[in-house]
Design a protein around this motif. Structure first.
Motif, PDB file in Angstrom:
ATOM      1  N   GLN A 143       0.827  -1.211   0.000  1.00 52.39           N
ATOM      2  CA  GLN A 143       0.000   0.000   0.000  1.00 52.39           C
ATOM      3  C   GLN A 143       0.858   1.257   0.000  1.00 52.39           C
ATOM      4  O   GLN A 143       0.547   2.234  -0.690  1.00 52.39           O
ATOM      5  CB  GLN A 143      -0.934  -0.017   1.210  1.00 52.39           C
ATOM      6  N   ARG A 144       1.929   1.226   0.750  1.00 49.32           N
ATOM      7  CA  ARG A 144       2.821   2.389   0.772  1.00 49.32           C
ATOM      8  C   ARG A 144       3.488   2.598  -0.586  1.00 49.32           C
ATOM      9  O   ARG A 144       3.610   3.730  -1.065  1.00 49.32           O
ATOM     10  CB  ARG A 144       3.865   2.211   1.879  1.00 49.32           C
ATOM     11  N   GLY A 195       1.061   4.083  -2.982  1.00 49.51           N
ATOM     12  CA  GLY A 195       0.872   5.497  -2.662  1.00 49.51           C
ATOM     13  C   GLY A 195       2.033   6.352  -3.132  1.00 49.51           C
ATOM     14  O   GLY A 195       1.828   7.434  -3.705  1.00 49.51           O
ATOM     15  N   GLU A 244       1.813   6.844  -6.845  1.00 49.12           N
ATOM     16  CA  GLU A 244       0.825   7.860  -7.210  1.00 49.12           C
ATOM     17  C   GLU A 244       1.381   9.263  -7.005  1.00 49.12           C
ATOM     18  O   GLU A 244       1.085  10.190  -7.774  1.00 49.12           O
ATOM     19  CB  GLU A 244      -0.448   7.680  -6.378  1.00 49.12           C
ATOM     20  N   GLU A 245       2.202   9.429  -5.974  1.00 51.26           N
ATOM     21  CA  GLU A 245       2.791  10.735  -5.686  1.00 51.26           C
ATOM     22  C   GLU A 245       4.007  11.031  -6.555  1.00 51.26           C
ATOM     23  O   GLU A 245       4.535  12.150  -6.516  1.00 51.26           O
ATOM     24  CB  GLU A 245       3.201  10.798  -4.213  1.00 51.26           C
TER      25      GLU A 245
END
Length: 503
Positions: free
Chosen positions: A440-441, A444, A447-448
């Motif tokens: 999940q990290r 994320g 995406e960033e």
């Protein structure tokens, strides 16, 4: 009611017994039943006690492909589940273990014949890594295997196999030139780049889905003395930051493919490492350092060895056999073992702290909740997956992992071992929380724009049974594996009758 239930169960009981009794009465294959010494000895050679607790109806000990052929033909006549065991190091229940059905042990398929001129090795899956290292000792040749001597060669190669020498030669499977394979119907075939090439490719990273490999023909490589060992630090924030930065930088900047590292953090409420260290409460970093030569360049490992003040340093010049044979202290006897994994893109130098320390903080948070578990040992291993591994693998033979050399990556190995078997599901949930939190990290950060959006397969050799190995491969690899399975096992024998990830 009880009598009716017994009548319902009787056919299944007879079916389970049929393979064992048929093999015992009609062939020369050794059959070991519960309570016999051979049965007890072989059943206790799993790394995880959760696998030991699963009791096969009998253990079969073939000594040739012909024996395996007879066994599979006999199993086909019934409906019981079965398993194939090489070294028993995979801790996933039912992958190489079975409850109530026959277990095929490859322990006596342990030939190792080296052509001293070409370095071509014919090897049976009954060998463990330390067996092969010892058999090759003094020959001037070495094999691309794993890092822990007690590991079985069969499962290692079928899963890909990550080695100290992977940056030089690719996966362990990349050096497989030919396979002798017994198919589901008992047919014995050869798989290589020139014969049944689709099967040969599927066996590189495809696991136990296509047949039982009874002989691996491998290319070995020239090697003299090597340098390697362990360096151990007590944990503190500075040491952690230094080592996380060091493994990130090594993965990107190292240009000497003869050098390899594993950076492992370990937490425990009681750990004894024979001949190394005995500490009742432990929070450490354990480095595995390797150089394929008698002496590494002076500064190649400096960022690791100078990350803090080590409490132990065993790295020295030695034979490869001594290194591999001396690595078995990491196998914790008498414990349930769970292993999971994640593959992550290597962060840029400027984002190293965000990603590396972010992942590590997550691991410390989750693992910290387990420290009252009886016999707990929690670990995370950061293992470089540089572009050179993918490059060397592609140069040798196609495989299902199909990694590209466009990006550097890290493979994380996540382990929890503990004593109470009743806590298996609870600790399985903890392991799932650990690797899904990493995933999940990563998503994320992608995406960033902090991490590249690159292909990150799950590494089969470290995968937990709840992880979807095939979903994390390229779709083309899964489709190819399904086609090969349909061609060589049209009835779905391996898909339906034994464990493992199914394409």
């Amino acid at each position: 009611m009880r009598a009716a239930l017994l009548l319902l169960l009787l056919p299944a009981t007879l079916s389970r017994a049929d393979t064992c009794s048929t093999i015992a009465t009609t062939t020369n294959v050794d059959v070991a039943y519960p309570i016999s010494l051979d049965y007890i000895s072989e059943q206790n050679k799993y790394w995880s006690t959760s696998c030991i607790a699963l009791k096969p109806s009998c253990i079969l000990f073939p000594t040739s492909a012909a024996d395996v052929s007879i066994i599979l033909q006999t199993i086909n006549e019934g409906d019981e589940s079965f398993a194939i065991k090489s070294g028993g190091h995979n801790p996933n229940n039912y992958f190489s273990s079975v409850d109530g059905g026959p277990l095929i042990s490859t322990a006596r398929l342990n030939e190792a014949v080296l052509d001293a001129t070409t370095g071509v090795l014919r090897m049976g899956p009954g060998n463990r890594l330390d067996d092969i290292a010892a058999k090759l000792q003094g020959s001037g040749w070495t094999f691309v295997g794993g890092r822990i001597g007690n590991t079985g060669t069969g499962g290692l190669i079928l899963g890909g196999g990550l080695s100290y020498m992977s940056a030089q030669y690719g996966w362990a499977a990349s050096s497989a030139l030919e396979y002798e394979v017994v198919l589901a119907n008992g047919t014995i075939v050869t798989a290589s780049q020139s014969e049944n090439a689709d099967l040969a490719r599927a066996l590189k990273g495809g696991g136990n889905n296509f047949g039982i490999v009874t002989t691996y023909t491998l290319q070995t490589y020239r090697q003299g003395n090597i340098w390697g060992g362990n360096v151990i630090f007590l944990h503190n924030d500075e040491v952690a930051s230094n080592l996380l930065r060091a493994v990130r930088d090594f993965t990107e900047y190292n240009t000497d493919d003869r050098a390899a590292v594993i950076v492992t953090a370990e937490r425990s409420t009681g750990l004894v490492i024979p001949e190394l260290i005995d500490i009742e409460l432990i929070d450490t970093w354990i480095l595995f350092l390797f150089y394929d030569g008698p002496t590494p360049p002076g500064d190649i490992f400096r960022n690791f060895t100078e990350a803090g003040v080590p409490i132990l340093n065993t790295a020295k010049t030695r034979t490869y056999s001594e290194l591999i044979g001396g690595s078995n202290w990491v196998v914790i006897k008498g414990s349930v073992v769970t292993i999971g994994t994640e593959t992550i893109p290597l962060p840029s130098s400027q984002d190293s702290e965000t990603v590396m320390e972010g992942v590590h903080a997550h691991w410390r948070e989750v693992s910290g909740k387990t420290l009252l578990e009886l016999g707990i040992i929690a670990s995370i291993a950061y293992q470089p997956f540089p572009k050179s591994i993918a490059r060397q693998a592609k140069a040798r033979a196609p495989d299902l992992i199909d990694a590209d050399d466009e990006a550097d990556r890290l493979i994380l190995e996540l382990n929890y071992s503990f004593i109470p078997q009743t806590d298996y599901n609870k600790m399985a949930n903890t392991l799932e929380e650990t690797y899904t939190g990493v995933r999940q990290r990563v998503l994320g950060w992608q995406e960033e724009g902090i991490l590249q959006n690159v292909y990150c397969p799950v590494f089969m050799n470290y995968g937990f049974y709840r992880e979807d190995y095939w979903d994390r491969l390229r779709p083309e690899s899964r489709t190819f594996a399904q086609q090969v399975s349909a061609k060589y096992d049209p009835e779905g024998f391996f898909r339906n009758r034994t464990g493992g990830w199914k394409p």
